[in-house]
Motif scaffolding. Structure first.
Motif: not given
Length: 86
Positions: A58, A76-78, A81-83
């Motif tokens: 990112g 952020v690199k796909k 995401r959400g991590k």
């Protein structure tokens, strides 16, 4: 630095070259490459990269205006995401 530890540093041209080929597929909402390249060279802009295990995951752009700083984008690199790294 330990494995799975995020490393933050100022983006430079070699970092941009490293992600050039995946900007459109792995990162959303960035401008075109040449405009992005000129922003990195802009003395009033600073871009920071986030690396995990030596992989850029990112970046964030900051525009400096007199005595203020404005975040221009956070990307952020796909696959990261959400991590909850950020």
């Amino acid at each position: 630095m330990q494995e799975n530890e995020i490393e933050i540093s100022v983006m430079n041209m070699s970092d941009l070259n490293e992600i050039k080929d995946i900007l459109e597929t792995e990162f959303d909402d960035f401008c075109n490459y040449e405009l992005f390249k000129s922003e990195i060279k802009n003395p009033n802009s600073i871009y920071f990269i986030a690396k995990l295990n030596n992989e850029i995951i990112g970046f964030v752009g900051v525009l400096l205006i007199i005595d203020t700083a404005e975040i221009t984008n956070i990307v952020v690199k796909k696959s990261f995401r959400g991590k909850r790294y950020f």
